[in-house]
Scaffold this active site. Structure first.
Site, mmCIF file in Angstrom:
data_model
loop_
_atom_site.group_PDB
_atom_site.id
_atom_site.type_symbol
_atom_site.label_atom_id
_atom_site.label_comp_id
_atom_site.label_asym_id
_atom_site.label_seq_id
_atom_site.Cartn_x
_atom_site.Cartn_y
_atom_site.Cartn_z
ATOM 1 C CB CYS A 282 -0.924 -0.015 1.213
ATOM 2 S SG CYS A 282 -1.822 1.531 1.417
ATOM 3 C CE LYS B 102 -4.582 4.061 -6.549
ATOM 4 N NZ LYS B 102 -5.089 2.699 -6.446
ATOM 5 C CD GLU C 126 -6.750 1.952 -9.294
ATOM 6 O OE1 GLU C 126 -7.692 2.037 -8.503
ATOM 7 O OE2 GLU C 126 -5.582 1.659 -8.926
ATOM 8 C CD GLU D 98 -28.807 18.266 -6.263
ATOM 9 O OE1 GLU D 98 -29.905 18.588 -5.796
ATOM 10 O OE2 GLU D 98 -28.026 19.069 -6.805
ATOM 11 C CG HIS E 138 -29.404 22.283 -5.496
ATOM 12 N ND1 HIS E 138 -29.421 21.426 -6.574
ATOM 13 C CD2 HIS E 138 -29.612 23.532 -5.998
ATOM 14 C CE1 HIS E 138 -29.637 22.123 -7.681
ATOM 15 N NE2 HIS E 138 -29.744 23.396 -7.352
ATOM 16 C CE1 TYR F 241 -10.730 -4.322 -7.470
ATOM 17 C CE2 TYR F 241 -10.409 -2.102 -6.634
ATOM 18 C CZ TYR F 241 -11.066 -3.310 -6.580
ATOM 19 O OH TYR F 241 -12.032 -3.509 -5.642
ATOM 20 C CB CYS G 155 -3.074 2.504 -1.810
ATOM 21 S SG CYS G 155 -3.449 0.797 -1.469
#
Ligand code: NDP
Length: 451
Positions: free
Chosen positions: A42, A50, A181, A439, A434, A177, A47
């Site tokens: 990681c 990346k 990516e 939303e 909003h 993944y 992660c």
């Protein structure tokens, strides 16, 4: 029988470091061995670097948008070597934090490779032999490369962070993944990206509608994505790598990157000597409490090939400590894990896909796709998608799939509601924020289909 330690952890990644620290905090005597760098996949080659590369790759669009919004800016070139130096300085800083955390919690850290000798003994590459009441294996995984001639000409996600220079033209093999990516990252950084995926559509296992939108948008942004296509042959030719695809196309690339899955790191660990059972995919087989068939040996994280995600390894670590050192047997909960794929556009997901849900029970599907305000104004064609899968019987939201900028941030919040068992009507009772993209999650009134 007395042991040198109460717990010996093999592997200094997210799971191993967490288990070691938290166990030490209970007053137990703990040691950890790491053969490479503290922080594991990681932090060192996953992660974290990346995501930094994702940030770097998004600036060309941001600069174009800035111009559309009236700013007088021009993009210069991208200086990979400057960025890479800073990125690695950041990784060094994070590794330092991991080391200090271990040190501060009283864990003895060995910069060495550890192998199992028997259910209570490990041998270190330094020559020492150490005994422990419990041994925790948290050795993670490593990129798996297809078994084909000249595959060693290709790189994997391990090497991509260390490149001396950015290639001009790259082939990425895979549709998971990592492949998707890096297709987005390298495309954003100005590399000409071709991607081969052997199946019909990228991101197998995720919601079909989301996969389709992501593939369309990746192509629109410039990734030359070929589904139903694999690499068939490769060899060094001139200064590049010649590739023939299964569809017969021949091309020359500066680099080929394999993102074809990851395998558990079990080679040479001494599992056979200790009697630990390994599964079909090379994973260490564990029960709900992360215990192997050898009662003193446990395993967590990618080496167990349950769910290959950092936060899951950390939760497995915490459950292990509760079970073994706090007298509170705790199963790891692998249900409804929210996650994000940092494709461009980003993808956040939790729960069942439409395809999985409709195989289980009657459902309603709420889905909307639109051009968001920010990029619409800038003249971009980007589309986002918000989707809810709802049980007709219980009204519970069984799954949520978001394709949008910051989808990872959004799905973290939606994950709480879904994990709590929120119904569609609970979503509807919440007032919209909003103007936002999210939303739409509380304003979709009519199902687009039932199934
Ligand atoms: P994945 O399992 O996600 O994808 C592997 C891809 O390679 C699939 O498209 C697969 O095809 C293909 N493939 C496998 N073998 C071959 C082969 N021999 N020839 C051609 N194609 C092949 O693995 P990744 O390496 O992308 O990532 C590993 C794991 O790491 C992920 O599962 C994920 O859990 C984790 N991860 C999470 C991230 C995040 O949370 N954002 C980021 C990166 C990784 P097929 O679909 O046909 O099997």
């Amino acid at each position: 029988m007395s042991f040198d330690y109460d717990l010996f952890v093999i592997g200094g990644g997210s799971g191993g470091v967490r288990a070691a620290r938290v166990t030490a905090a209970t007053g137990a005597k703990v040691a950890l061995a790491e053969e490479y760098r503290m922080g594991g996949t990681c932090v060192i080659r996953g992660c974290v670097p990346k995501k930094l590369m994702v940030f770097a790759s998004e600036f060309p669009d941001a600069i174009a948008d800035a111009r559309a919004y009236g700013w007088d800016v021009t993009a210069g070139g991208f200086d990979w070597s400057n960025f890479r130096t800073k990125m690695h300085a950041e990784l060094d800083r994070l590794e330092g934090i991991y080391r200090r955390l271990l040190d501060g919690s009283g864990v003895t850290a060995y910069d060495a490779r550890a192998t199992l000798v028997d259910p209570h003994t490990v041998a270190l590459s330094t020559g020492e032999t150490i005994t422990a009441k419990h041994i925790l294996i948290a050795t993670g995984g490593r990129p798996a490369v297809p078994d084909m001639p000249n595959a060693d000409l290709g790189i994997t996600s391990n090497e991509v962070f260390l490149l001396d220079q950015m290639p001009k033209k790259i082939l990425i093999v895979g549709g998971g993944y990592i492949a998707c990516e890096f297709a987005g990252i390298l495309n954003g950084l100005g590399v000409e990206v071709t991607q081969y995926y052997r199946g019909a559509q990228i991101l197998r296992g995720f919601d079909d509608e989301a996969r389709g939108l992501i593939a369309d948008q990746m192509r629109a942004k410039g990734v030359d994505l070929h589904c139903g296509t694999n690499i068939e042959a490769m060899e060094q030719r001139g200064g590049g790598i010649w590739v023939r695809s299964t569809t017969g196309a021949e091309h020359l690339f500066d680099q080929v990157m394999f993102a074809t899955g990851r395998s558990p790191n079990v080679d040479g660990l001494g599992l056979e000597q200790a009697g630990v059972t390994i599964g079909r995919r090379g994973e260490i087989v564990v029960d709900d409490y992360s215990q192997t068939n050898v009662p003193s040996i446990f395993a967590i994280g990618d080496v167990t090939d349950r769910v290959q995600l950092t936060p899951v390894a950390i939760r497995e670590a915490m459950a292990f400590v509760e079970t073994v050192f706090k007298g509170n047997p705790t199963k790891v909960d692998h249900e409804l894990i929210p996650s994000a794929v940092f494709t461009q556009p980003e993808f956040g997901t939790v729960g069942l896909t439409e395809e999985q849900a409709r195989d289980k029970e009657p459902i309603e599907v709420y889905s909307t796709s639109f051009r968001p305000m920010q990029t619409l104004f800038a003249g971009r064609e980007d589309r986002v998608m918000m989707k809810l899968i709802v049980s007709q019987a219980t009204r519970k939201v069984l799954g949520c799939h978001i394709v949008a900028p910051q989808a990872g941030e959004m799905i973290q919040m939606v994950g709480i509601a879904v994990k709590m068992g929120a119904t569609k009507e609970d979503f509807d009772r919440v007032c919209a924020v909003h103007p936002t993209m999210a939303e739409e999650l509380v304003t979709m009134k009519t199902p687009v289909r039932t199934a």
